[in-house]
Design an enzyme around this catalytic site. Structure first.
Site, PDB file in Angstrom:
ATOM      1  N   ASP A   1       0.857  -1.187   0.000  1.00 31.92           N
ATOM      2  CA  ASP A   1       0.000   0.000   0.000  1.00 31.92           C
ATOM      3  C   ASP A   1       0.891   1.234   0.000  1.00 31.92           C
ATOM      4  O   ASP A   1       1.761   1.380   0.861  1.00 31.92           O
ATOM      5  CB  ASP A   1      -0.908   0.004   1.238  1.00 31.92           C
ATOM      6  CG  ASP A   1      -1.835   1.212   1.266  1.00 31.92           C
ATOM      7  OD1 ASP A   1      -2.728   1.292   0.407  1.00 31.92           O
ATOM      8  OD2 ASP A   1      -1.640   2.078   2.147  1.00 31.92           O
TER       9      ASP A   1
ATOM     10  N   GLU B   1      -1.495  -0.860  -5.906  1.00 32.96           N
ATOM     11  CA  GLU B   1      -2.712  -0.163  -6.322  1.00 32.96           C
ATOM     12  C   GLU B   1      -2.538   0.485  -7.699  1.00 32.96           C
ATOM     13  O   GLU B   1      -1.427   0.815  -8.099  1.00 32.96           O
ATOM     14  CB  GLU B   1      -3.050   0.932  -5.306  1.00 32.96           C
ATOM     15  CG  GLU B   1      -3.296   0.435  -3.900  1.00 32.96           C
ATOM     16  CD  GLU B   1      -3.369   1.588  -2.920  1.00 32.96           C
ATOM     17  OE1 GLU B   1      -4.501   1.980  -2.567  1.00 32.96           O
ATOM     18  OE2 GLU B   1      -2.315   2.080  -2.502  1.00 32.96           O
TER      19      GLU B   1
ATOM     20  N   ASP C   1      -3.166   1.424   6.848  1.00 33.44           N
ATOM     21  CA  ASP C   1      -2.293   1.088   5.726  1.00 33.44           C
ATOM     22  C   ASP C   1      -1.962  -0.399   5.693  1.00 33.44           C
ATOM     23  O   ASP C   1      -1.918  -1.012   4.616  1.00 33.44           O
ATOM     24  CB  ASP C   1      -1.006   1.917   5.801  1.00 33.44           C
ATOM     25  CG  ASP C   1      -1.278   3.409   5.647  1.00 33.44           C
ATOM     26  OD1 ASP C   1      -2.195   3.763   4.876  1.00 33.44           O
ATOM     27  OD2 ASP C   1      -0.593   4.216   6.287  1.00 33.44           O
TER      28      ASP C   1
END
Length: 361
Positions: A182, A266, A349
């Site tokens: 992340d 991501e 996170d």
């Protein structure tokens, strides 16, 4: 496999003059060809653009004899770059129509290794059309055939050469380890294993120094030697910040590639996120796009797999334990995810990275 190696070079005064001529000639040829294409299109709008023929760099040499003083392959590559820019424009109009090249403090040209004209020997590199060899700081060795090289001069005045080499690819031993990553601003990256890579914030640390140098530059008289010296100081600080950032990105991406077989990240729309003026500078400084690029090409080199999570995958809003979705993390000040269903409490996170890891399972 093609790999590029970038080294710093130290040309003498005579070589600097030749490089400056080549930079200028390639820029002139590019702009001249672009202007001729625009003019030809305006005069022949009724014809199919694909059937139109345009002058080549060799045809300009009769009119501009000084073009014969530089490497013809560099001029040919300028034409190839223009052709590529046109193809990209007609493939996707949002890319924009090719623009004329300005005479700036950043210069470059590309030449090919035709018949072994480019080679390195005794810490010196031979380039086409240059009688003498240029000193090179080769901080790493490579084995393979040199395909082409790009010589560049950055705003600070330093010279670099990027050498494209066709070499044998050596993959890393396979491992069963998978990880979700992340990306953030407070911390640069948080893995599903709980490892945290801090955000060094290189630009923020140098902002005061940069502001002073830019103020000094603005006060210097235009065209003066003092203004030139002040501009170089600003350029060197910008270059230092960029190098610090790249060094950090290389170290983190290399560690993740070495330790994991599958990496999930991501799909961040940075161009949209940067429109938030409160976070734009921080987002630009953290350089997520370049980090993703590094992971992608290193994964191809070393036989790893990169999985890009769908843009609509709400990794920060899902509970990694029960899968419940909660909107609490839409508030960026909320640093802890508390699941209202199962009661799980976890750093937001780390929770997001565990959700990303599920895509690799």
């Amino acid at each position: 496999m093609l790999k590029a190696y970038k080294f710093r070079i130290y040309p003498n005064e005579e070589q600097k003059v030749y490089l400056a001529k080549t930079f200028g000639c390639t820029r002139f040829v590019y702009n001249k060809m672009l202007a001729d294409r625009i003019k030809s299109y305006e005069e022949n709008k009724e014809l199919d653009i694909k059937t139109m023929k345009y002058p080549a760099p060799a045809q300009y040499k009769n009119e501009f004899e000084w073009l014969k003083e530089v490497d013809s392959l560099a001029l040919a590559n300028a034409q190839m770059n223009l052709d590529k820019a046109y193809k990209n424009f007609f493939r996707n109009k949002s890319i924009g129509f090719p623009k004329f090249k300005k005479k700036t403090n950043t210069n470059n040209y590309t030449t090919n290794n035709q018949n072994g004209t480019v080679y390195i020997e005794n810490s010196h590199i031979k380039l086409p059309k240059l009688k003498s060899m240029i000193k090179i700081k080769q901080h790493r060795q490579f084995d393979g055939l040199i395909k082409s090289c790009t010589v560049s001069q950055v705003p600070s005045g330093k010279y670099y050469i990027s050498i494209l080499v066709d070499c044998e690819n050596i993959e890393l031993p396979k491992t069963d380890k998978k990880v979700g990553v992340d990306l953030g601003i407070k911390e640069f990256a948080i893995t599903s294993d709980g490892e945290i890579f801090s955000n060094p914030k290189h630009l923020k640390k140098s902002e005061k120094r940069l502001a002073k140098l830019q103020k000094d530059l603005s006060r210097k008289q235009k065209g003066s030697n003092n203004r030139k010296k002040a501009r170089i100081k600003v350029s060197r600080l910008h270059e230092k910040i960029a190098n610090q950032r790249k060094d950090m990105l290389h170290k983190v991406s290399t560690q993740l590639i070495n330790e994991n077989q599958v990496i999930v990240i991501e799909d961040l729309k940075v161009s949209n996120m940067i429109k938030n003026h409160k976070l734009a500078k921080s987002i630009a400084d953290v350089s997520w796009s370049e980090f993703r690029t590094m992971l992608e090409y290193k994964s191809k080199w070393y036989g790893r797999e990169i999985i890009i999570a769908p843009s609509n995958y709400a990794s920060s809003q899902l509970c990694s334990n029960c899968g419940n979705q909660s909107n609490q993390t839409k508030d960026l000040s909320c640093r802890t995810y508390i699941c209202p269903v199962c009661g799980m409490i976890m750093d937001r996170d780390i929770n997001a990275s565990k959700n990303l890891l599920k895509l690799a399972m």
